[in-house]
Enzyme design. Structure first.
Site, PDB file in Angstrom:
ATOM      1  N   ASP A   9      -6.821   4.005   2.550  1.00  0.00           N
ATOM      2  CA  ASP A   9      -7.220   3.148   1.443  1.00  0.00           C
ATOM      3  C   ASP A   9      -7.508   1.770   2.044  1.00  0.00           C
ATOM      4  OD1 ASP A   9      -7.456   2.201  -1.300  1.00  0.00           O
ATOM      5  OD2 ASP A   9      -5.508   1.260  -0.981  1.00  0.00           O
ATOM      6  N   ASP A  11      -7.860  -1.956  -0.019  1.00  0.00           N
ATOM      7  CA  ASP A  11      -7.115  -3.054  -0.637  1.00  0.00           C
ATOM      8  C   ASP A  11      -5.666  -2.637  -0.875  1.00  0.00           C
ATOM      9  OD1 ASP A  11      -9.344  -5.040  -1.249  1.00  0.00           O
ATOM     10  OD2 ASP A  11     -10.112  -3.240  -2.220  1.00  0.00           O
ATOM     11  N   ASP A 167      -1.494   2.837  -0.777  1.00  0.00           N
ATOM     12  CA  ASP A 167      -0.400   2.116  -1.431  1.00  0.00           C
ATOM     13  C   ASP A 167      -0.252   2.434  -2.908  1.00  0.00           C
ATOM     14  OD1 ASP A 167      -2.928   0.602  -1.859  1.00  0.00           O
ATOM     15  OD2 ASP A 167      -1.604  -0.695  -3.016  1.00  0.00           O
TER      16      ASP A 167
END
Length: 216
Positions: A9, A11, A167
């Site tokens: 991922d 951001d 995240d």
């Protein structure tokens, strides 16, 4: 199990871009005469692409307002893509180590592909990735497994030989649905509950290296 492909991922995983995202959101809101948001508020809105972010920030279902807001957000974010954004500690070293170990890498973000490429290039880590995919690259975005399946297929990898690092619940659900090992990053924008379905959890970039070596 030997990992040959690492999917990341963007951001909240590789890059802390929250302040720049907040500035872009507040620029957009100012154009509507709306109250500014704090980073903690914007943090709760990110994860499912810019259109969803704009829709939630504006609290509207109007296609016209969403399109206008998205254009304003995207223009500002493009011009200020990394004024305040930074790689998380250890990210560059992690990417270099994985490259040295012969692990191929890709970014699968829900951020637009053009902005994903721009921020990675600006932060000078784009060359580590064989593929950079955004929320508009494929017909579906995370938590759909489709982007992950398409990317590992393009890389000639079996799901059992890949890992998804992220995240948020979108990353973990996408990885699990694709049959890919998942590592949840505790330092990102998602709270701990979002990582409950992850196969592994990491507190730092060095943890990711250790976890991948344990999988050999």
């Amino acid at each position: 199990m030997t990992i040959s492909v690492a999917l990341f991922d963007l951001d909240g995983t590789l890059v802390d871009s929250l302040d720049d995202l907040t500035d872009a959101v507040n620029h957009m809101l100012a154009g509507f005469g709306l109250q500014q948001l704090e980073p903690v508020q914007v943090r709760q809105l990110v994860g499912k692409g810019a259109r969803n972010l704009v829709k939630r920030a504006l609290a509207t279902d109007s296609p016209e307002e969403i399109n206008r807001g998205l254009a304003s957000f995207t223009e500002f974010n493009t011009l200020h893509i990394a004024d305040k954004s930074r790689l998380y500690p250890g990210t560059r070293e992690l990417l270099q180590q994985l490259s040295d170990d012969g692990i191929r890498m890709a970014v699968i973000s829900n951020k637009q592909e053009a902005l994903s490429r721009l921020i990675l290039k600006t932060l000078e880590v784009d060359s580590f990735f064989d593929i950079i995919a955004g929320g508009d690259t494929f017909p579906e975005m995370k938590p759909s497994p489709l982007p992950l399946v398409r990317v590992i297929d393009e890389l000639g990898c079996n799901p059992a030989d890949a890992v998804m690092v992220g995240d948020s619940i979108n990353d973990i659900q996408a990885g699990n649905r694709a049959g890919i090992t998942t590592i949840g990053c505790r330092w990102g924008y998602g709270d701990s509950r979002e990582l409950s379905g992850a196969g592994f959890r990491a507190d730092s970039c060095s943890d990711i290296i250790d976890l991948l070596r344990q999988m050999d």
